[in-house]
Each structure stands twice: as C-alpha cells, then as structure tokens.
Design a protein around this motif. Structure first.
Motif, short mmCIF file in Angstrom:
data_model
loop_
_atom_site.label_atom_id
_atom_site.label_comp_id
_atom_site.label_asym_id
_atom_site.label_seq_id
_atom_site.Cartn_x
_atom_site.Cartn_y
_atom_site.Cartn_z
N THR A 131 0.85 -1.18 0.00
CA THR A 131 0.00 0.00 0.00
C THR A 131 0.89 1.24 0.00
O THR A 131 2.02 1.20 0.50
N ALA A 132 0.38 2.32 -0.56
CA ALA A 132 1.16 3.56 -0.61
C ALA A 132 1.44 4.08 0.79
O ALA A 132 2.51 4.62 1.07
N VAL A 133 0.48 3.91 1.69
CA VAL A 133 0.62 4.33 3.08
C VAL A 133 0.95 3.10 3.92
O VAL A 133 0.21 2.11 3.89
N THR A 134 2.05 3.13 4.65
CA THR A 134 2.47 1.98 5.45
C THR A 134 1.67 1.92 6.75
O THR A 134 0.95 2.86 7.12
N SER A 135 1.82 0.81 7.46
CA SER A 135 1.10 0.63 8.72
C SER A 135 1.49 1.70 9.74
O SER A 135 0.62 2.24 10.45
N LEU A 136 2.77 2.04 9.83
CA LEU A 136 3.19 3.05 10.80
C LEU A 136 2.75 4.45 10.37
O LEU A 136 2.42 5.29 11.22
N GLN A 137 2.72 4.71 9.07
CA GLN A 137 2.20 6.00 8.60
C GLN A 137 0.71 6.11 8.91
O GLN A 137 0.21 7.19 9.23
N ALA A 138 0.00 4.99 8.82
CA ALA A 138 -1.42 4.99 9.16
C ALA A 138 -1.62 5.31 10.64
O ALA A 138 -2.54 6.04 11.01
N PRO A 168 -12.44 -8.35 3.52
CA PRO A 168 -11.82 -8.36 2.20
C PRO A 168 -11.57 -6.94 1.71
O PRO A 168 -12.23 -6.00 2.15
N PRO A 169 -10.57 -6.79 0.82
CA PRO A 169 -10.18 -5.45 0.38
C PRO A 169 -11.34 -4.69 -0.25
O PRO A 169 -12.17 -5.26 -0.95
N ILE A 170 -11.41 -3.41 0.03
CA ILE A 170 -12.37 -2.53 -0.59
C ILE A 170 -11.61 -1.39 -1.23
O ILE A 170 -10.43 -1.17 -0.94
N GLU A 171 -12.25 -0.69 -2.12
CA GLU A 171 -11.59 0.43 -2.79
C GLU A 171 -12.05 1.75 -2.21
O GLU A 171 -13.25 2.00 -2.14
N PRO A 172 -11.14 2.61 -1.79
CA PRO A 172 -9.70 2.34 -1.74
C PRO A 172 -9.36 1.43 -0.57
O PRO A 172 -10.14 1.34 0.38
N PRO A 173 -8.20 0.74 -0.59
CA PRO A 173 -7.77 -0.05 0.56
C PRO A 173 -7.72 0.83 1.81
O PRO A 173 -7.37 2.01 1.73
N ARG A 174 -8.05 0.25 2.95
CA ARG A 174 -8.14 1.05 4.18
C ARG A 174 -7.47 0.35 5.35
O ARG A 174 -7.57 -0.86 5.51
N TRP A 175 -6.78 1.15 6.15
CA TRP A 175 -6.23 0.68 7.41
C TRP A 175 -7.26 0.93 8.51
O TRP A 175 -7.91 1.97 8.53
N LEU A 176 -7.35 -0.01 9.43
CA LEU A 176 -8.15 0.19 10.64
C LEU A 176 -7.19 0.31 11.81
O LEU A 176 -6.45 -0.62 12.11
N VAL A 177 -7.19 1.47 12.45
CA VAL A 177 -6.37 1.72 13.63
C VAL A 177 -7.31 1.75 14.83
O VAL A 177 -8.16 2.65 14.93
N ALA A 178 -7.20 0.76 15.70
CA ALA A 178 -8.13 0.61 16.82
C ALA A 178 -7.42 0.88 18.14
O ALA A 178 -6.38 0.28 18.43
N TYR A 179 -7.98 1.78 18.92
CA TYR A 179 -7.46 2.12 20.24
C TYR A 179 -8.32 1.44 21.29
O TYR A 179 -9.54 1.55 21.27
N GLU A 180 -7.65 0.76 22.22
CA GLU A 180 -8.38 0.02 23.25
C GLU A 180 -8.44 0.82 24.55
O GLU A 180 -7.55 1.61 24.86
N THR A 193 -10.33 4.95 10.65
CA THR A 193 -10.12 4.31 9.35
C THR A 193 -9.31 5.25 8.47
O THR A 193 -9.67 6.42 8.31
N ILE A 194 -8.20 4.73 7.92
CA ILE A 194 -7.27 5.55 7.15
C ILE A 194 -7.22 5.05 5.71
O ILE A 194 -7.08 3.84 5.46
N ASP A 195 -7.32 5.97 4.76
CA ASP A 195 -7.17 5.64 3.34
C ASP A 195 -5.74 5.17 3.11
O ASP A 195 -4.78 5.91 3.36
N ALA A 196 -5.57 3.92 2.65
CA ALA A 196 -4.24 3.35 2.47
C ALA A 196 -3.52 3.90 1.25
O ALA A 196 -2.34 3.62 1.05
N ALA A 197 -4.21 4.69 0.43
CA ALA A 197 -3.59 5.31 -0.73
C ALA A 197 -3.12 6.73 -0.46
O ALA A 197 -2.10 7.17 -0.98
#
Length: 217
Positions: A131-138, A168-180, A193-197
């Motif tokens: 993905t254009a946006v990495t997990s840490l960038q998300a 399953p992947p959706i357009e655009p791909p998305r990161w889910l960042v969950a805080y507990e 929810t972060i746009d992975a592009a």
C-alpha cells in the motif's frame, strides 16, 4: 460429525519450524518490515502456506508526554501473522492448518509460533501486495486525527493500539487503527479508518468510558 471450521482438537497440526533469528535490520518492526521474516517461517512450515491475517500491536507509555513535547511513535509491541495451508493429518480427510507467527517489535525476532489443524481449509482473503501508506504511517495519521488526544485523556487505560488492513479489500484499501480502553474488553474505545492510498482519515468510531480527573497524567 463436526462441520465447518471446526478444530481437529485431537490431531496436532504440522509442526511449526524452529524459531530463527531475524535476518533483516529493521527496528522497530512494522507489518511491512516483519513480513519477510514471517513469510520465511511459513514457507519452512508448509510450502503452500498463504497469509490469512496480519496485525500490528503498539504498546504506548502509561503516561502522556509533558505539555508542548512531541511524542515519538512507540517502539514496543508485537506483529502477528496467521498463515493457512492445506494439510491432512493421520486418519483424517483433507483439511487445513494455520500457523501463527509472533514477532517482537524491538528485536524484529520471532518469539512465538503455534499451529492449529482445521477440518476444512480456511478461506484466504486476497491481501494487497503493498500500500502507498504503510502501517506506521497509518498510525501517525490516526494519532493526528484523534488517537493521541484519546490516549492522553487517561493513558493508564488507553495504552494499546492495534493496526490491520480491512479485509476483504475494498476500494480504496483502508487501514483500521483501533485504540483500546482496558476498562472494556468487548469493544474498541476508538477506531480510525485511514485511506491506504492517501493517508487521509475516512471515519471515526468506537465508544469508551469517560476519563476521570484522577486518571489524567
């Protein structure tokens, strides 16, 4: 007869490979940097192993930074990968098995593995190769959107963040960042929810108990 994704509890899955030291210099580990390490373990386990799920856990400090100071991205936590492969145990019909690989972020080393045998092969979602946006960038985007403010309100309860690609992947791909919030185990305290592009925040969700003055740093 047991049906569906039932565990063959009486049959061990194919044995996990021996744990090996990290072979890449990428610390702290992210979903991307630890992926080759986990994939090598999966290939050594069963040749047809494919990625089923991947998630990153970040363990934050239990106190907020002093006012006016910039807080760096936490370096502690874990990266977890689950792989699935066809597998047939002794005296059993063809089925599947899963391998869980846990990578420690500070060392980028595999610290734990486990296997489970299944009556049927789990369905494998198609994962994006990159993905254009990495997990840490998300995570950084989620922190700026609402995450840091959420954590700092009562960090003794809100010090755990989990990151994964929505499947399953959706357009655009998305990161889910969950805080507990550790006062509630059945739901996320905050989701971003972060746009992975593009790295843009798309949606906020979740619900958590209010923070009391005594909980603040």
């Amino acid at each position: 007869a047991v049906t569906g994704l039932a565990i063959w509890a009486w049959l061990p899955a194919a044995a996990a490979p021996p744990i090996r030291p990290a072979t890449v210099e990428a610390w702290p580990a992210s979903l991307e940097s630890a992926s080759p390490i986990a994939a090598a373990e999966a290939a050594a386990w069963l040749p047809e192993a494919r990625l089923l799920h991947a998630s990153l856990q970040i363990d934050w400090p239990w106190q907020a930074p002093p006012a006016g100071e910039t807080e760096p991205l936490a370096t502690t936590g874990w990266v977890n990968y689950v792989f699935a492969a066809p597998w047939t145990g002794p005296a059993a019909p063809p089925g599947g098995a899963t391998l869980s690989v846990l990578v420690e972020r500070l060392s980028s080393e595999v610290v734990f593995q486990s296997t489970i045998a299944w009556e049927t092969m789990p369905a494998l979602p198609p994962f994006p190769t990159e993905t254009a946006v990495t997990s840490l960038q998300a995570v950084m985007a989620a922190e700026a959107a609402a995450g840091a403010e959420f954590r700092h309100a009562c960090p003794i309860y809100r010090h755990l963040t989990r990151v994964s690609l929505l499947t399953p992947p959706i357009e655009p791909p998305r990161w889910l960042v969950a805080y507990e919030d550790t006062r509630q185990r059945d739901r996320h305290g905050l989701t971003v929810t972060i746009d992975a592009a593009t790295g843009e925040p798309l949606a906020l969700g979740g619900n958590a108990p209010d923070c009391e003055p005594a909980d603040a740093p």
